[in-house]
Design an enzyme around this catalytic site. Sequence first.
Site, PDB file in Angstrom:
ATOM      1  N   ILE A 130      23.283  -5.054   8.568  1.00  0.00           N
ATOM      2  CA  ILE A 130      23.225  -5.248   9.488  1.00  0.00           C
ATOM      3  C   ILE A 130      24.396  -7.038   9.588  1.00  0.00           C
ATOM      4  O   ILE A 130      23.789  -7.956   9.931  1.00  0.00           O
ATOM      5  CB  ILE A 130      23.340  -4.443  10.392  1.00  0.00           C
ATOM      6  CG1 ILE A 130      23.033  -3.330  10.032  1.00  0.00           C
ATOM      7  CG2 ILE A 130      23.910  -4.854  11.472  1.00  0.00           C
ATOM      8  CD1 ILE A 130      21.946  -2.948  11.180  1.00  0.00           C
ATOM      9  N   ASN A 180      25.366  -8.417  12.686  1.00  0.00           N
ATOM     10  CA  ASN A 180      25.048  -8.631  14.045  1.00  0.00           C
ATOM     11  C   ASN A 180      23.520  -9.463  14.053  1.00  0.00           C
ATOM     12  O   ASN A 180      22.745 -10.015  15.168  1.00  0.00           O
ATOM     13  CB  ASN A 180      24.788  -8.441  15.394  1.00  0.00           C
ATOM     14  CG  ASN A 180      24.618  -6.707  15.048  1.00  0.00           C
ATOM     15  OD1 ASN A 180      23.474  -6.680  14.313  1.00  0.00           O
ATOM     16  ND2 ASN A 180      24.748  -6.486  16.613  1.00  0.00           N
ATOM     17  N   CYS A 181      22.525  -8.990  12.737  1.00  0.00           N
ATOM     18  CA  CYS A 181      21.054  -9.287  12.735  1.00  0.00           C
ATOM     19  C   CYS A 181      21.031 -11.359  12.821  1.00  0.00           C
ATOM     20  O   CYS A 181      21.879 -11.548  11.670  1.00  0.00           O
ATOM     21  CB  CYS A 181      20.813  -9.165  11.732  1.00  0.00           C
ATOM     22  SG  CYS A 181      18.698  -9.289  11.358  1.00  0.00           S
ATOM     23  N   ASP A 182      20.125 -11.438  13.498  1.00  0.00           N
ATOM     24  CA  ASP A 182      19.989 -12.872  12.733  1.00  0.00           C
ATOM     25  C   ASP A 182      19.530 -13.657  11.802  1.00  0.00           C
ATOM     26  O   ASP A 182      19.100 -14.205  11.464  1.00  0.00           O
ATOM     27  CB  ASP A 182      18.623 -13.514  14.084  1.00  0.00           C
ATOM     28  CG  ASP A 182      19.478 -13.657  15.536  1.00  0.00           C
ATOM     29  OD1 ASP A 182      20.709 -14.023  15.749  1.00  0.00           O
ATOM     30  OD2 ASP A 182      18.887 -13.663  16.596  1.00  0.00           O
ATOM     31  N   ARG A 232      22.204 -13.938   9.566  1.00  0.00           N
ATOM     32  CA  ARG A 232      22.567 -15.052   9.463  1.00  0.00           C
ATOM     33  C   ARG A 232      21.407 -16.061   8.773  1.00  0.00           C
ATOM     34  O   ARG A 232      22.411 -16.855   8.299  1.00  0.00           O
ATOM     35  CB  ARG A 232      22.787 -15.243  10.702  1.00  0.00           C
ATOM     36  CG  ARG A 232      23.776 -14.065  11.569  1.00  0.00           C
ATOM     37  CD  ARG A 232      24.144 -14.807  13.107  1.00  0.00           C
ATOM     38  NE  ARG A 232      24.564 -13.794  14.264  1.00  0.00           N
ATOM     39  CZ  ARG A 232      24.126 -13.015  14.681  1.00  0.00           C
ATOM     40  NH1 ARG A 232      23.228 -13.463  15.691  1.00  0.00           N
ATOM     41  NH2 ARG A 232      24.720 -12.245  15.564  1.00  0.00           N
TER      42      ARG A 232
END
Length: 114
Positions: free
Chosen positions: A7, A9-11, A14
């Site tokens: 996903i 927006n998952c740190d 990233r």
Amino acid sequence: MTTLYGISNCDTIRKAKKWLDAAGVEYTFHDYRKNGLDRDQLESWSKELGWEALLNKRGTTWRKLPDDVKASVDESSAIELMLEQPAMIKRPLLDNGSTKALGFSDKQYSELFA
């Protein structure tokens, strides 16, 4: 070709993307929410990696489930939950064609792409 699933927006996603970019690894990113996820693929991952490993029990989505649902989860219900709410799939899931890996660590990715 290497595919990174998760996903956007998952740190942890990233961090994995940053590592792959820095290492010069070509990959495609597949966002469960935007690009979808099919049952056959999820069932295949479940057989290969184990549904318990695939199910993210540390996330907010899992913690919000009623206790009776959490207590009675099995492979079939876990797959249904992950299809309905892809945030319940542990991330990232990396598939480099020959190996699938869950989660991210520098050491793990260094070994995969050595």
